[in-house]
Design a protein around this motif. Structure first.
Motif, PDB file in Angstrom:
ATOM      1  N   TYR A  98       0.827  -1.213   0.000  1.00 59.76           N
ATOM      2  CA  TYR A  98       0.000   0.000   0.000  1.00 59.76           C
ATOM      3  C   TYR A  98       0.863   1.266   0.000  1.00 59.76           C
ATOM      4  N   GLY A  99       1.897   1.260   0.851  1.00 57.62           N
ATOM      5  CA  GLY A  99       2.771   2.433   0.930  1.00 57.62           C
ATOM      6  C   GLY A  99       3.446   2.699  -0.409  1.00 57.62           C
ATOM      7  N   ASP A 100       3.882   1.629  -1.042  1.00 55.81           N
ATOM      8  CA  ASP A 100       4.557   1.729  -2.338  1.00 55.81           C
ATOM      9  C   ASP A 100       3.596   2.305  -3.387  1.00 55.81           C
ATOM     10  N   TYR A 101       2.368   1.811  -3.380  1.00 57.23           N
ATOM     11  CA  TYR A 101       1.339   2.245  -4.323  1.00 57.23           C
ATOM     12  C   TYR A 101       1.067   3.749  -4.147  1.00 57.23           C
ATOM     13  N   ILE A 102       0.910   4.146  -2.886  1.00 57.57           N
ATOM     14  CA  ILE A 102       0.589   5.552  -2.592  1.00 57.57           C
ATOM     15  C   ILE A 102       1.764   6.450  -2.969  1.00 57.57           C
TER      16      ILE A 102
END
Ligand code: SAM
Ligand code: ZN
Length: 269
Positions: A98-102
């Protein structure tokens, strides 16, 4: 940048080559993958939190984008907050999808932590410029009032610590499973599947500002994805071998994903 503090004395930690040091000479070496273990515990980090298998299943499944409806909504919420280059914390970040996506969609500075060393190892291997560390959410080694936005997905809640680390106008974005989340999977496994309760985490001082829902049907093609999804849920660990066998008959599956997002802020903002 660093808002990371020493887990022993609470002073700022500065990065010096491949270790993080505080003015009291407490020192924490960076692992070869690029994360730092800030868990002060008698138990080894590798024995706490989600294990290698759970970490791998999560990575394999999420990397295919099946839950991107949720991450898209979080990106939207962050955009609507109108914070410029915010410092974002991924609380209980797991393997960091999720962090990578954001981070790839919104200019920000990202830190993430989890109690599981296996999860953090995978997160750090993304080498996306985020800072990852192993820590317990009951004592987050981040400066008080230093985080603009913290997001916290499918993990235990700790109101006092979350409230401490966010700025006065900071936000906590939490997601829990919606009532129909993975219902078709549960219908296969159990005679009487139940719906999730969607209850928000209990908060006494943080103010619940908003609730949003995201719902979608996804199509899983192949046993591998069905198995990875099952393994990353708690159901996998609470289902009898007899019931688990029912799922092995499936090579494709249409399943509902439903997320309830709760947005919290400090009461005076
Ligand atoms: C269901 S996973 C969710 C991971 C990630 N947020 C995601 O959605 O992919 C829950 C995570 O919480 C972590 N966790 C559980 N208890 C924790 C604690 N006390 N401190 C920090 N992390 C914890 C687990 O190791 C696990 O990675
Ligand atoms: Zn120190």
């Amino acid at each position: 940048m660093t808002n990371i503090i020493c887990p022993v004395c609470g002073k700022a930690l500065e990065k010096d080559n491949r270790s993080y040091k505080c003015e009291n000479r407490h020192s924490f070496d960076e692992a070869k993958e690029g994360y730092v273990n800030l868990l002060v515990s008698s138990k080894a980090g590798s024995l706490i939190g989600d294990n290698k298998d759970m970490a791998k299943s999560r990575r394999d499944f999420l990397s295919k984008g099946y839950f991107s409806a949720l991450s898209d909504e979080i990106v939207k919420i962050i955009g609507e907050s109108r914070k410029l280059n915010p410092l974002i914390c991924d609380i209980c970040c797991g393997e960091g999808w999720y962090g990578d996506y954001i981070k790839s969609r919104f200019p920000c500075c990202m830190v993430g932590f989890d109690i599981s060393k296996e999860m953090i190892r995978l997160a750090a291997k993304r080498h996306n410029g985020s800072t990852y560390f192993v820590a317990n959410l009951s004592k987050i080694p981040l400066q008080s009032q230093s985080v603009d936005i913290a997001f916290h997905l499918f993990a235990p809640f700790h109101e006092k610590e979350f409230s401490r680390i966010i700025k006065k106008d900071g936000l906590i974005i939490t997601a829990v499973a919606g009532e129909d989340h993975l219902f078709e999977l549960k219908e296969i496994l159990y005679d009487t599947p139940y719906k999730n309760d969607e209850e928000p985490p209990k908060a006494e001082t943080l103010k619940l500002k908003e609730k949003r829902k995201v719902k979608k049907k996804i199509h899983l093609s192949g046993k591998e994805d069905i198995d990875a999804l099952f393994r990353m849920t708690p159901y996998y660990y609470h289902t009898s071998e007899k019931d688990k066998a029912k799922l092995e008959l499936y090579t494709e599956l249409d399943v509902t994903v439903e997320f309830v997002i709760y947005i919290y802020g400090k009461t005076d903002c």
